[in-house]
Write a protein that holds these residues in place. Structure first.
Motif, PDB file in Angstrom:
ATOM      1  N   LEU A  16       0.809  -1.218   0.000  1.00 33.74           N
ATOM      2  CA  LEU A  16       0.000   0.000   0.000  1.00 33.74           C
ATOM      3  C   LEU A  16       0.843   1.269   0.000  1.00 33.74           C
ATOM      4  CD1 LEU A  16      -2.856  -0.894   2.490  1.00 33.74           C
ATOM      5  CD2 LEU A  16      -3.010  -0.662   0.026  1.00 33.74           C
ATOM      6  N   PHE A  17       1.861   1.309   0.830  1.00 39.04           N
ATOM      7  CA  PHE A  17       2.637   2.543   0.966  1.00 39.04           C
ATOM      8  C   PHE A  17       3.969   2.494   0.241  1.00 39.04           C
ATOM      9  CE2 PHE A  17      -0.002   2.455   4.840  1.00 39.04           C
ATOM     10  CZ  PHE A  17      -0.750   3.575   4.577  1.00 39.04           C
ATOM     11  N   SER A  23       6.047   5.569  -7.323  1.00 42.23           N
ATOM     12  CA  SER A  23       5.384   6.201  -8.462  1.00 42.23           C
ATOM     13  C   SER A  23       5.715   7.687  -8.525  1.00 42.23           C
ATOM     14  CB  SER A  23       3.877   5.975  -8.392  1.00 42.23           C
ATOM     15  OG  SER A  23       3.338   6.617  -7.267  1.00 42.23           O
ATOM     16  N   ILE A  24       5.817   8.329  -7.364  1.00 38.65           N
ATOM     17  CA  ILE A  24       6.217   9.741  -7.344  1.00 38.65           C
ATOM     18  C   ILE A  24       7.649   9.887  -7.847  1.00 38.65           C
ATOM     19  CG2 ILE A  24       6.699  11.695  -5.818  1.00 38.65           C
ATOM     20  CD1 ILE A  24       4.346  10.806  -4.125  1.00 38.65           C
ATOM     21  N   GLY A  30      11.026  11.098 -14.704  1.00 37.72           N
ATOM     22  CA  GLY A  30      10.502  11.391 -16.036  1.00 37.72           C
ATOM     23  C   GLY A  30      10.674  12.860 -16.390  1.00 37.72           C
ATOM     24  N   TYR A  31      10.400  13.740 -15.422  1.00 37.36           N
ATOM     25  CA  TYR A  31      10.601  15.171 -15.670  1.00 37.36           C
ATOM     26  C   TYR A  31      12.080  15.502 -15.839  1.00 37.36           C
ATOM     27  CZ  TYR A  31       5.723  15.789 -14.325  1.00 37.36           C
ATOM     28  OH  TYR A  31       4.360  15.720 -14.256  1.00 37.36           O
ATOM     29  N   LEU A  32      12.946  14.847 -15.056  1.00 37.57           N
ATOM     30  CA  LEU A  32      14.384  15.066 -15.213  1.00 37.57           C
ATOM     31  C   LEU A  32      14.865  14.595 -16.581  1.00 37.57           C
ATOM     32  CD1 LEU A  32      15.826  14.107 -11.718  1.00 37.57           C
ATOM     33  CD2 LEU A  32      15.821  16.346 -12.786  1.00 37.57           C
ATOM     34  N   GLU A  33      14.321  13.481 -17.055  1.00 36.39           N
ATOM     35  CA  GLU A  33      14.695  12.985 -18.374  1.00 36.39           C
ATOM     36  C   GLU A  33      14.330  13.991 -19.454  1.00 36.39           C
ATOM     37  OE1 GLU A  33      13.507   9.366 -21.424  1.00 36.39           O
ATOM     38  OE2 GLU A  33      12.316   9.747 -19.630  1.00 36.39           O
ATOM     39  N   THR A  34      13.142  14.559 -19.364  1.00 36.77           N
ATOM     40  CA  THR A  34      12.709  15.565 -20.337  1.00 36.77           C
ATOM     41  C   THR A  34      13.609  16.793 -20.282  1.00 36.77           C
ATOM     42  OG1 THR A  34      10.437  14.804 -20.036  1.00 36.77           O
ATOM     43  CG2 THR A  34      10.747  16.933 -21.093  1.00 36.77           C
ATOM     44  N   PHE A  35      13.960  17.230 -19.083  1.00 34.02           N
ATOM     45  CA  PHE A  35      14.813  18.401 -18.934  1.00 34.02           C
ATOM     46  C   PHE A  35      16.198  18.149 -19.523  1.00 34.02           C
ATOM     47  CE2 PHE A  35      18.153  20.406 -16.318  1.00 34.02           C
ATOM     48  CZ  PHE A  35      17.941  21.725 -16.698  1.00 34.02           C
ATOM     49  N   PHE A  36      16.785  16.976 -19.240  1.00 34.88           N
ATOM     50  CA  PHE A  36      18.127  16.702 -19.750  1.00 34.88           C
ATOM     51  C   PHE A  36      18.141  16.508 -21.263  1.00 34.88           C
ATOM     52  CE2 PHE A  36      19.350  15.461 -15.314  1.00 34.88           C
ATOM     53  CZ  PHE A  36      20.302  16.456 -15.176  1.00 34.88           C
TER      54      PHE A  36
END
Length: 53
Positions: A16-17, A23-24, A30-36
Motif C-alpha cells: 500500500l505505501f 510512483s512519485i 521522467g521530468y528530469l529525463e525531459t529536462f536533460f
C-alpha cells in the motif's frame, strides 16, 4: 498464527505505501529525463554529440 498475521500485515503495508513513493519518484525521473534531453539538444551546437563516443 501470530507471525502469519504480522507477515501479512507487513506485506500489505509495503504494497500500500511502498508503491506510492516509487510512483512519485518515477514521475520526478521522467521530468528530469525531459529536462536533460532538452538541455542536451540546446548544448549540441555543432551537431557533434560530444567528441568522445
Amino acid at each position: 498464527m501470530k507471525t502469519l498475521f504480522f507477515i501479512i500485515l507487513i506485506v500489505g503495508l509495503v504494497v500500500l505505501f511502498g508503491t506510492f513513493p516509487l510512483s512519485i519518484l518515477a514521475k520526478v525521473f521522467g521530468y528530469l529525463e525531459t529536462f536533460f534531453k532538452w538541455l542536451s539538444s540546446i548544448l549540441n551546437i555543432f551537431g557533434w554529440n560530444g567528441i568522445l563516443k
